[in-house]
Design an enzyme around this catalytic site. Structure first.
Site, mmCIF file in Angstrom:
data_model
loop_
_atom_site.group_PDB
_atom_site.id
_atom_site.type_symbol
_atom_site.label_atom_id
_atom_site.label_comp_id
_atom_site.label_asym_id
_atom_site.label_seq_id
_atom_site.Cartn_x
_atom_site.Cartn_y
_atom_site.Cartn_z
ATOM 1 N N HIS A 182 11.524 3.878 -13.267
ATOM 2 C CA HIS A 182 11.844 4.498 -11.983
ATOM 3 C C HIS A 182 12.111 5.993 -12.111
ATOM 4 C CE1 HIS A 182 12.600 3.988 -7.801
ATOM 5 N NE2 HIS A 182 12.940 2.718 -7.887
ATOM 6 N N ASP A 214 -3.736 -4.455 0.031
ATOM 7 C CA ASP A 214 -4.907 -5.328 0.005
ATOM 8 C C ASP A 214 -5.944 -4.789 -0.977
ATOM 9 O OD1 ASP A 214 -7.093 -6.925 0.467
ATOM 10 O OD2 ASP A 214 -7.218 -6.550 2.610
#
Length: 465
Positions: free
Chosen positions: A172, A407
């Site tokens: 992170h 997607d």
């Protein structure tokens, strides 16, 4: 419990951007990046339905995934680089360095597991998920005064004729959830040959992050007080017994949240109490989950915890809209702050526990809205207190990222899991895939505690009806 599955590695390699497409770059860490050196890697898994064979995947789908990842990394090239840490004697500022030829670890595996079990909401053994997570170093032994730690690894696992899992491990310190979300959506868009594509390329200008309070120096001093001069380590791994741990997903619908809100308002009016100042869906869902978890702890061992013990709730607050100056939505790096709310245990488990929770969470959010850096000099110290407490709740993820819109050409994800919550004792939040306006809550708990939580969760929602 589902039957244990087998896993085999089919391929282990590297993915690089196209030749000469990304310039060698050094990015110094800003004061908003440095606190993430105290956190272990994030490990999200994206599951997709895929009804083809392993051979079809290897011959047709995998080459496209690699090529589109290479193209995405051309724009998000710092993920290819390394975090460079220095020994204490150097006392230098950590930085991210990308050099020509750097690459991302990319492995491919095959699982015999039941894809439906992996993508369900019921309690499942946490160990089933670990083979799907790519390995990523969290430490290195310095040969001189420098240590290099890679920032990103990817693993794609095929469940023949059932599905695909795309797993990540990333530090992170390189980027917040917004940046990482932009990256994976760019990769997915290129893979699917769709028209999503980010509006503009990432911005690497670190000068936009201002440090009026000298927080960088404060955080660096805290860092070097804790890091060894020989072994460069990222994260502060908390010891958690995983031997009997399971993970499950719960959905808090928009109707549930509206009922929670009405219950809070009704109780406040009934008792003549002031109304909580902020009752957003986030506050409502988190307050309900927090109270359920406190009740679980009380049921498991009510004599272990004192009624006067402070309970902590930690979360991340976006900085793009809270800082006093503009930062581009395509800024590559961290632009978030830290929030920690505190409530007394006895009050949280009492009749008005959810009001107490909503008050302290909402009040902290409103304070951060006004001045996100207020008290920031204690971020690292405050979160060490939180990590060191057994009675804490930490939030990972955000329902605002629209992760279920990622997607790759096979439709929306069937399920998203955050594996790193197992050891951080956090809960993950994401927007619900199937319930409009709902929030998915991911938990990892010992089996007996998960059973107790499930009971409190279901009964708590029934009372609101």
């Amino acid at each position: 419990m589902a039957k244990s599955s087998s896993f085999k590695v089919l391929e282990h390699g590297k993915v690089s951007p196209p030749p000469n497409s990304a310039p060698p770059t050094t990015l110094p860490l800003t004061f908003l990046d440095i606190p993430w050196l105290f956190f272990s890697p994030s490990q999200p898994l994206f599951f997709y339905e895929y009804h083809h064979s392993a051979s079809h995947f290897l011959s047709s789908t995998l080459p496209n995934l690699k090529h589109s990842l290479s193209l995405a990394l051309k724009h998000f090239f710092p993920f290819l680089g390394n975090l460079v840490l220095y020994s204490y004697e150097c006392n230098y500022k950590p930085k991210i360095v990308y050099s020509a030829g750097d690459s991302v670890s990319f492995s491919v595996g095959e699982s015999s597991g039941d894809f439906r079990n992996f993508t369900s909401n019921h309690a499942r053994d946490v160990h089933e998920f670990y083979p799907l997570v790519p390995e990523l170093a969290t430490s290195c032994v310095a040969t001189g005064k420098e240590g290099f730690i890679p920032l990103l690894a990817v693993r794609v696992t095929i469940f023949p004729h059932m599905g695909i899992c795309i797993g990540f491990s990333f530090h992170h310190v390189a980027a917040d959830g917004r940046t990482f979300n932009n990256f994976i959506k760019e990769w997915a868009s290129l893979s699917a040959n769709s028209c999503f594509l980010i509006n503009s390329f990432p911005s690497f200008d670190r000068s936009v992050i201002k440090d009026p309070y000298g927080l960088e120096e404060i955080f660096l001093k805290e860092l070097w007080k804790r890091k060894s001069s020989r072994e460069m380590v990222i994260g502060t791994e908390t010891h958690v017994d995983l031997s009997n741990m399971v993970r499950a997903t719960f959905v808090v619908s928009s109707l549930d949240m509206e009922r929670i809100k009405k219950r809070i308002i009704s109780k406040c009016k009934e008792k003549g109490q002031p109304m909580p100042i902020h009752l957003s869906p986030y506050v409502l869902a988190c307050s309900f989950i927090w109270v359920c978890l406190v009740k679980v702890q009380n049921q498991i061992d009510q004599n272990y915890y004192s009624e006067e013990d402070p309970n902590y709730f930690g979360f991340i607050a976006g900085g793009l809209t809270r800082l006093d100056y503009p930062v581009s939505a395509t800024y590559f790096g961290n632009c978030v702050g830290f929030g920690r709310s505190t409530a007394i245990r006895g009050e949280l488990k009492g009749e008005d526990g959810i009001i107490v929770a909503a008050n302290v969470i909402g009040n902290k959010i409103k304070k951060l809205d006004k001045e996100i850096l207020c008290g920031a000099e204690r971020w690292i110290l405050d979160w060490e207190v939180l990590f060191g407490s057994e009675v804490h709740l930490m939030i990972s993820g955000s329902p605002k990222l629209n992760l279920y819109e990622t997607d790759f050409g096979w439709g929306r994800p069937k399920k998203i899991e955050d594996i790193s919550i197992d050891r951080s004792r956090a809960i993950s939040l994401a927007e619900s895939r199937d319930v409009e306006g709902g929030i998915e809550v991911g938990l990892a708990l010992p089996k007996s505690q998960m059973e107790a939580f499930t009971s409190f969760f279901i009964e708590g929602l029934k009372i609101l009806q």
